[in-house]
Scaffold this motif. Structure first.
Motif, PDB file in Angstrom:
ATOM      1  N   GLY A 143       0.820  -1.208   0.000  1.00  0.00           N
ATOM      2  CA  GLY A 143       0.000   0.000   0.000  1.00  0.00           C
ATOM      3  C   GLY A 143       0.850   1.253   0.000  1.00  0.00           C
ATOM      4  N   GLY A 144       2.038   1.174  -0.622  1.00  0.00           N
ATOM      5  CA  GLY A 144       2.978   2.299  -0.599  1.00  0.00           C
ATOM      6  C   GLY A 144       2.573   3.484  -1.465  1.00  0.00           C
ATOM      7  N   PHE A 145       1.434   3.404  -2.135  1.00  0.00           N
ATOM      8  CA  PHE A 145       1.038   4.404  -3.131  1.00  0.00           C
ATOM      9  C   PHE A 145       0.828   5.789  -2.533  1.00  0.00           C
ATOM     10  N   GLU A 146      -0.133   5.890  -1.610  1.00  0.00           N
ATOM     11  CA  GLU A 146      -0.427   7.152  -0.918  1.00  0.00           C
ATOM     12  C   GLU A 146      -0.433   8.360  -1.846  1.00  0.00           C
ATOM     13  N   GLY A 147      -1.105   8.251  -2.951  1.00  0.00           N
ATOM     14  CA  GLY A 147      -1.283   9.406  -3.833  1.00  0.00           C
ATOM     15  C   GLY A 147      -0.066   9.758  -4.676  1.00  0.00           C
ATOM     16  N   GLY A 148       0.988   8.972  -4.613  1.00  0.00           N
ATOM     17  CA  GLY A 148       2.184   9.254  -5.416  1.00  0.00           C
ATOM     18  C   GLY A 148       1.951   8.863  -6.869  1.00  0.00           C
ATOM     19  N   SER A 149       3.006   8.885  -7.661  1.00  0.00           N
ATOM     20  CA  SER A 149       2.806   8.424  -9.036  1.00  0.00           C
ATOM     21  C   SER A 149       3.903   7.421  -9.383  1.00  0.00           C
ATOM     22  N   TRP A 150       3.547   6.504 -10.234  1.00  0.00           N
ATOM     23  CA  TRP A 150       4.438   5.385 -10.524  1.00  0.00           C
ATOM     24  C   TRP A 150       5.166   5.604 -11.836  1.00  0.00           C
ATOM     25  N   LYS A 151       6.062   6.595 -11.814  1.00  0.00           N
ATOM     26  CA  LYS A 151       6.778   6.936 -13.043  1.00  0.00           C
ATOM     27  C   LYS A 151       8.148   6.271 -13.070  1.00  0.00           C
ATOM     28  N   ILE A 152       8.511   5.841 -14.265  1.00  0.00           N
ATOM     29  CA  ILE A 152       9.797   5.161 -14.453  1.00  0.00           C
ATOM     30  C   ILE A 152      10.556   5.898 -15.561  1.00  0.00           C
ATOM     31  N   PRO A 153      11.796   6.316 -15.296  1.00  0.00           N
ATOM     32  CA  PRO A 153      12.530   7.083 -16.310  1.00  0.00           C
ATOM     33  C   PRO A 153      12.895   6.242 -17.529  1.00  0.00           C
ATOM     34  N   GLY A 154      12.864   6.854 -18.679  1.00  0.00           N
ATOM     35  CA  GLY A 154      13.208   6.172 -19.924  1.00  0.00           C
ATOM     36  C   GLY A 154      14.652   5.702 -19.934  1.00  0.00           C
ATOM     37  N   VAL A 155      14.873   4.476 -20.385  1.00  0.00           N
ATOM     38  CA  VAL A 155      16.231   3.926 -20.380  1.00  0.00           C
ATOM     39  C   VAL A 155      16.274   2.678 -21.261  1.00  0.00           C
ATOM     40  N   LYS A 156      17.458   2.400 -21.757  1.00  0.00           N
ATOM     41  CA  LYS A 156      17.663   1.141 -22.476  1.00  0.00           C
ATOM     42  C   LYS A 156      18.860   0.432 -21.847  1.00  0.00           C
ATOM     43  N   ILE A 157      18.613  -0.804 -21.420  1.00  0.00           N
ATOM     44  CA  ILE A 157      19.651  -1.552 -20.689  1.00  0.00           C
ATOM     45  C   ILE A 157      19.911  -2.899 -21.359  1.00  0.00           C
ATOM     46  N   GLU A 158      21.194  -3.246 -21.445  1.00  0.00           N
ATOM     47  CA  GLU A 158      21.568  -4.609 -21.860  1.00  0.00           C
ATOM     48  C   GLU A 158      22.435  -5.169 -20.752  1.00  0.00           C
ATOM     49  N   ASP A 159      22.156  -6.404 -20.361  1.00  0.00           N
ATOM     50  CA  ASP A 159      22.803  -6.897 -19.151  1.00  0.00           C
ATOM     51  C   ASP A 159      22.912  -8.418 -19.154  1.00  0.00           C
ATOM     52  N   ALA A 160      23.954  -8.916 -18.504  1.00  0.00           N
ATOM     53  CA  ALA A 160      24.141 -10.365 -18.300  1.00  0.00           C
ATOM     54  C   ALA A 160      25.146 -10.545 -17.168  1.00  0.00           C
ATOM     55  N   PRO A 161      25.045 -11.658 -16.452  1.00  0.00           N
ATOM     56  CA  PRO A 161      25.937 -11.833 -15.288  1.00  0.00           C
ATOM     57  C   PRO A 161      27.345 -12.281 -15.654  1.00  0.00           C
ATOM     58  N   GLU A 162      28.281 -11.886 -14.805  1.00  0.00           N
ATOM     59  CA  GLU A 162      29.669 -12.326 -14.948  1.00  0.00           C
ATOM     60  C   GLU A 162      29.806 -13.798 -14.524  1.00  0.00           C
ATOM     61  N   TYR A 163      29.175 -14.167 -13.394  1.00  0.00           N
ATOM     62  CA  TYR A 163      29.290 -15.542 -12.889  1.00  0.00           C
ATOM     63  C   TYR A 163      27.913 -16.214 -12.810  1.00  0.00           C
ATOM     64  N   ALA A 164      27.924 -17.524 -13.053  1.00  0.00           N
ATOM     65  CA  ALA A 164      26.667 -18.288 -13.073  1.00  0.00           C
ATOM     66  C   ALA A 164      26.133 -18.567 -11.664  1.00  0.00           C
ATOM     67  N   TYR A 165      27.021 -18.590 -10.669  1.00  0.00           N
ATOM     68  CA  TYR A 165      26.601 -18.896  -9.292  1.00  0.00           C
ATOM     69  C   TYR A 165      26.847 -17.648  -8.454  1.00  0.00           C
ATOM     70  N   ARG A 166      25.764 -17.084  -7.938  1.00  0.00           N
ATOM     71  CA  ARG A 166      25.869 -15.860  -7.119  1.00  0.00           C
ATOM     72  C   ARG A 166      25.044 -16.106  -5.872  1.00  0.00           C
TER      73      ARG A 166
END
Ligand code: TNX
Length: 514
Positions: A143-166
């Motif tokens: 219930g964290g909303f409390e009248g706020g707004s759920w905006k997410i900044p524009g972005v483009k991400i490419e990602d992959a892990p260095e190690y298989a076991y974390r």
């Protein structure tokens, strides 16, 4: 707010997103940990509202889709649904088919759509954790909303892990932690894209997993803990619940039964496992290295076979951890054939062995992994045998080590480990002769001789675990202490929203983030 939205809407129609609202979140205000491989800012923001949909392009994505929509609904109070027909706009698309390593993902946030494309469902799940860190901190609270707004900044991400076991390890043997505590830990690990939780289920002070064919292990061996407390154990049903909860978050549970040493709880439960046939007293102190299973007796191997068989039935993951550390009262000439035989037992159930670095004294089976915690020469012996190494150096990755000489909890036999020390190292540079290809991954263990509550546990684990998660995920060339520190300072707000009792290091107060 409303005015700004209306104005933006009209301007958007006219000039297509070049105009931003002052109240819009900026990418630079966000803290992404672990740091993704490639992050490029884009114009505009995406706003989650009651009409947003989660769109899945394949049926295999239903599980993650439902997980995300529930996660978002929990704090926003929206009733976001998963759909299989592509909406016009205002949706979060989950897609498969990315040409990348297994857990790799791409994330694209635009004003009309968010796309998470994974190489696997696991990759999509990891991508969602990145999206979560781009959302307002209130997303972490029911219930964290409390009248706020759920905006997410524009972005483009490419990602992959260095190690298989974390991973991380919890010692539930010295002090027991119940199912709800473990679930919280799993939730916290998942935010940092960790994928293995190793549970140290048996030690001198306690046996914590129900074994139906040897019921006294928990009846007697589970009845106490360090300091003489009441102990506890997981029934097999409890354990299945933990495994399923972890699986939903793409975390694999690795069960450990430490042997032949660290076995007083088992020896106290069954006299026949002792060479002299006599059961010792239960033990509630914190000494190590005084106990051993009787390696000469046939019954010992019957016992291990039964325990491993029952554990395997509860374990969808590939690994069974056999301990093998600090067997100071097992002569080496007995220790070696014991470890070899136990590896064969585990392999006979189609599981792979992990053991502490001492197991490298034995002939390691091809699928075995040695967990480097103490002696580099043991880790190198493992590598020379062609085995992989899991990196957990006590001087860097042990979460029970005190931060400094004023820390009340924990131990300091290996080192004091402040946040910079826990972060400033590279697994592939740690020891000559152990390179990236030899390394399965990184794990941070928490031993609990001095830790009795979840609050205490969180104090020792956080925020060091976050740095370890970044070491395991992010390419070493992208990691830099000052940059990490400034992200961690921004991230503190999220830890607070999650109610994490983290150690507020003086290093986080000096030189506040830009
Ligand atoms: C060494 S690490 C141990 C544990 C203790 C820990 C305390 C390892 C494989 N053995 O039995 O709990 O130190 O830091």
């Amino acid at each position: 707010m409303m005015k700004c939205n209306l104005l933006k809407l009209s301007v958007l129609l006219l000039i297509g997103g070049l105009f931003a609202c002052d109240s819009d979140p900026k990418l630079s205000e966000k803290a992404l940990i672990p740091l993704p491989e490639k992050v490029v800012e884009q114009n505009g923001v995406f706003t989650i509202d009651e009409n947003t949909k989660v769109f899945i392009d394949r049926p295999e994505l239903e599980g993650v889709g439902v997980f995300f929509s529930k996660f978002i609904n929990h704090s926003t109070g929206f009733n976001i649904q998963v759909v299989t027909e592509k909406p016009e706009s205002d949706y979060i698309a989950l897609e498969l088919g990315l040409d990348a390593p297994d857990e790799g993902y791409g994330l694209d946030v635009r004003p009309d759509v968010i796309r998470i494309k994974g190489a696997s469902t696991e990759g999509v799940f990891r991508g969602f954790q990145t999206l979560r860190q781009l959302m307002p901190v209130a997303i972490e609270k029911e219930g964290g909303f409390e009248g706020g707004s759920w905006k997410i900044p524009g972005v483009k991400i490419e990602d992959a892990p260095e190690y298989a076991y974390r991973g991380s390890m919890l010692d539930v043997a010295r002090h027991f932690f119940g199912v709800e505590d473990i679930k919280r830990y799993i939730d916290l690990m998942s935010l940092y894209k960790m994928n293995y939780l190793h549970l140290h289920l048996a030690d001198d002070q306690g046996w914590r997993i129900e074994i139906k064919s040897w019921p006294k292990l928990t009846e007697i061996g589970g009845s106490t803990a360090v300091g003489g407390g009441e102990g506890g154990f997981y029934t097999q049903e409890d354990y299945k619940e933990i495994v399923a909860y972890a699986q939903e978050r793409f975390i694999t549970i690795v069960p450990e039964i430490d042997m032949p040493g660290h076995t007083n709880a088992a020896l106290a439960s069954y006299p026949e496992l002792n060479c002299n046939g006599e059961a010792p007293e239960l033990y509630t102190g914190i000494e190590v290295g005084f106990s051993t299973l009787c390696t000469d007796k046939e019954i010992t191997y019957q016992f291990i076979d039964d325990v491993v068989r029952e554990l395997v039935e509860l374990t969808p993951g590939p690994y069974i951890h056999i301990g093998g550390d600090e067997s100071h009262v097992t002569p080496l000439e007995k220790y070696i054939p014991f470890i070899e035989q136990v590896q064969d037992i585990v392999n006979s159930y189609d599981k792979r062995v992990i053991g502490w670095d001492e197991i490298a004294h034995a002939a390691l089976r091809p699928s075995a992994t040695a967990q480097y915690w103490s002696k580099a020469e043991n880790a190198k012996m493992a590598v020379d045998q062609g085995a992989k190494v899991l990196i957990s150096p006590a001087t860097k990755a042990y979460l029970d080590m005190q931060y400094d000489s004023t820390t009340q909890l924990g131990l300091h036999w290996a080192a004091y480990i402040e946040l910079d020390s826990a972060y400033l190292w590279d697994p592939a540079e740690l020891e000559e002769g152990i390179s990236k290809d030899d390394i399965l991954g990184v794990e941070a263990p928490l031993w609990t001789e001095t830790i009795t509550t979840m609050n205490e546990l969180e104090y020792m684990v956080f925020p060091r675990l976050i740095g370890i998660a970044e070491i395991a995920w992010t390419k070493p060339g992208l990691r830099e202490w000052d940059d990490y520190k400034s992200r961690l300072i921004k991230h503190e707000e999220r830890l607070k929203a999650l109610g994490v009792n983290y150690y507020s290091s003086p290093l986080l107060k000096k030189g506040k983030a830009k």
